[in-house]
Design a protein around this motif. Structure first.
Motif, PDB file in Angstrom:
ATOM      1  N   ASP A 160       0.820  -1.217   0.000  1.00 23.81           N
ATOM      2  CA  ASP A 160       0.000   0.000   0.000  1.00 23.81           C
ATOM      3  C   ASP A 160       0.848   1.259   0.000  1.00 23.81           C
ATOM      4  O   ASP A 160       0.537   2.253   0.669  1.00 23.81           O
ATOM      5  CB  ASP A 160      -0.942   0.009   1.209  1.00 23.81           C
ATOM      6  N   GLY A 161       1.924   1.236  -0.742  1.00 22.09           N
ATOM      7  CA  GLY A 161       2.766   2.417  -0.879  1.00 22.09           C
ATOM      8  C   GLY A 161       3.698   2.677   0.287  1.00 22.09           C
ATOM      9  O   GLY A 161       4.437   3.667   0.273  1.00 22.09           O
ATOM     10  N   LEU A 162       3.679   1.841   1.303  1.00 25.58           N
ATOM     11  CA  LEU A 162       4.542   2.037   2.469  1.00 25.58           C
ATOM     12  C   LEU A 162       5.592   0.934   2.523  1.00 25.58           C
ATOM     13  O   LEU A 162       5.274  -0.245   2.596  1.00 25.58           O
ATOM     14  CB  LEU A 162       3.714   2.014   3.757  1.00 25.58           C
ATOM     15  N   SER A 163       6.845   1.341   2.468  1.00 22.21           N
ATOM     16  CA  SER A 163       7.953   0.403   2.573  1.00 22.21           C
ATOM     17  C   SER A 163       8.573   0.538   3.960  1.00 22.21           C
ATOM     18  O   SER A 163       8.856   1.648   4.407  1.00 22.21           O
ATOM     19  CB  SER A 163       8.994   0.699   1.490  1.00 22.21           C
ATOM     20  N   GLU A 164       8.734  -0.582   4.644  1.00 19.33           N
ATOM     21  CA  GLU A 164       9.296  -0.556   5.995  1.00 19.33           C
ATOM     22  C   GLU A 164      10.487  -1.493   6.101  1.00 19.33           C
ATOM     23  O   GLU A 164      10.535  -2.538   5.449  1.00 19.33           O
ATOM     24  CB  GLU A 164       8.244  -0.980   7.036  1.00 19.33           C
ATOM     25  N   ARG A 165      11.422  -1.098   6.957  1.00 20.45           N
ATOM     26  CA  ARG A 165      12.595  -1.912   7.224  1.00 20.45           C
ATOM     27  C   ARG A 165      12.772  -1.991   8.741  1.00 20.45           C
ATOM     28  O   ARG A 165      12.865  -0.960   9.414  1.00 20.45           O
ATOM     29  CB  ARG A 165      13.838  -1.325   6.565  1.00 20.45           C
TER      30      ARG A 165
END
Length: 335
Positions: A160-165
């Motif tokens: 949903d357009g959110l990239s997390e690390r």
């Protein structure tokens, strides 16, 4: 930009679990059933050292995201030894609800902290595996660890357009408590139908047992040079609640491999009382592993081993497996 370094969550049976240093100011979360039932949280306090991390969230949705990661990796494997290993984890949201699914792709980069916390030793795509289709599942990474010690796993996910690390610190052990792939399987007499007059319910808590899984003892399979699949699963008393689904999956798989011996073993001490198997608890009211379980070094259940006709372990699968994984191991064992 956000940074995160969540500690590992313990598998409920991993009493000999590797030690993990959690991030300062956080609480160690223990998830009952390793996220496979419902994510119920029990806290165990502890102080620790921060885990270095880069930006945790990027993309159009990042500016409106809540503080901290929205996708939290939870380690559910019981040990990570040197060499090739299956690294298992689940994904949860900030309320500890399971969110792992095929449409949430995750890659994992591993860092040997003794060498570098910025240059990974390898980056791997994770394979999502349904434990119960459409309900819950975990991710599997086939990784390789060169040496024992402190490591960091960095989880990258985008949806949903959110990239997390997000980073998690864990330990790699020098050896495995269970027989490693390529090593020799121990010889252990396991209960068979012949031991109980053909009454399968005296040696299995499976509601719909497959009798052929109880015809041959593991020690006899070794002596007779039979390739076999050994399953440690107790549907009635499984602490991960995954034994029944995993055993059902193995039974379905067994129908496609008529030339292979399949053996199921109850991992805990049980006694047949009033028409059913009941656990034999220790003085503290805990389930007790059998001698067979201890010989194989199990830290959790279910667990599956694939052994070839020469007694060499060709596959080792904790908790869950994919059909492709099990098929590859059986193919190696029957060549």
């Amino acid at each position: 930009m956000r940074e995160s370094g969540y500690p590992v969550a313990m598998h409920p049976l991993a009493t000999r679990r590797r030690s993990v240093t959690p991030r300062a100011g956080r609480t160690i979360v223990a998830l009952v059933g390793a996220l496979l039932v419902a994510i119920a949280v029990a806290g165990c306090g502890g102080a620790a050292t921060p885990v270095p991390s880069g930006p945790a969230a990027t993309g159009p949705a990042a500016s409106g995201a809540a503080s901290g990661p929205t996708r939290i990796p939870i380690l559910v494997d019981t040990q990570d030894p040197v060499g090739q290993t299956r690294f298992l984890f689940a994904m949860a949201d900030q309320k500890n609800n399971p969110i792992g699914a095929p449409d949430l792709p995750v890659t994992v980069a591993f860092y040997d902290t003794a060498k570098s916390t910025t240059v990974p030793t390898g980056t791997y795509p994770a394979t999502f595996v349904w434990a119960i289709t459409g309900e819950r599942g975990i991710y599997v990474v086939n990784a390789a660890f060169a040496e024992a010690g402190d490591w960091i796993a960095e989880f990258q996910s985008t949806k949903d357009g959110l990239s997390e690390r997000t980073r998690v610190q864990f330990q790699v052990s020098a050896t495995s408590s269970t027989p490693a792939v390529g090593s020799k399987a121990p010889s252990t007499p396991t209960p068979t139908l012949a031991d109980v007059g053909g009454d399968v319910h005296q040696i299995s808590t499976d509601q719909n047992p497959e009798p052929s899984f109880y015809e041959v003892s593991e020690s006899d399979a070794l002596a007779q040079h039979k390739p076999f699949v050994l399953v440690f699963a107790t549907p009635a008393f499984c602490q991960s609640r995954q034994c029944g689904p995993t055993l059902d999956a193995v039974k379905a798989f067994a129908r496609t491999e008529p030339g292979v011996t399949f053996i199921n073993v109850e991992p805990y001490k049980l006694q047949y009382t009033n028409g059913s198997l009941q656990p034999v608890f220790d003085a503290n009211g805990n389930l007790q592993p059998t001698d067979v379980t201890n010989t194989w070094g199990l830290l959790s259940e279910p667990w599956i081993f694939v052994v070839d006709k020469d007694g060499t372990v060709r596959g080792s699968f904790s908790l869950i497996f994919t059909t492709d994984e099990l098929k590859a191991a059986v193919t190696a064992a029957t060549q």
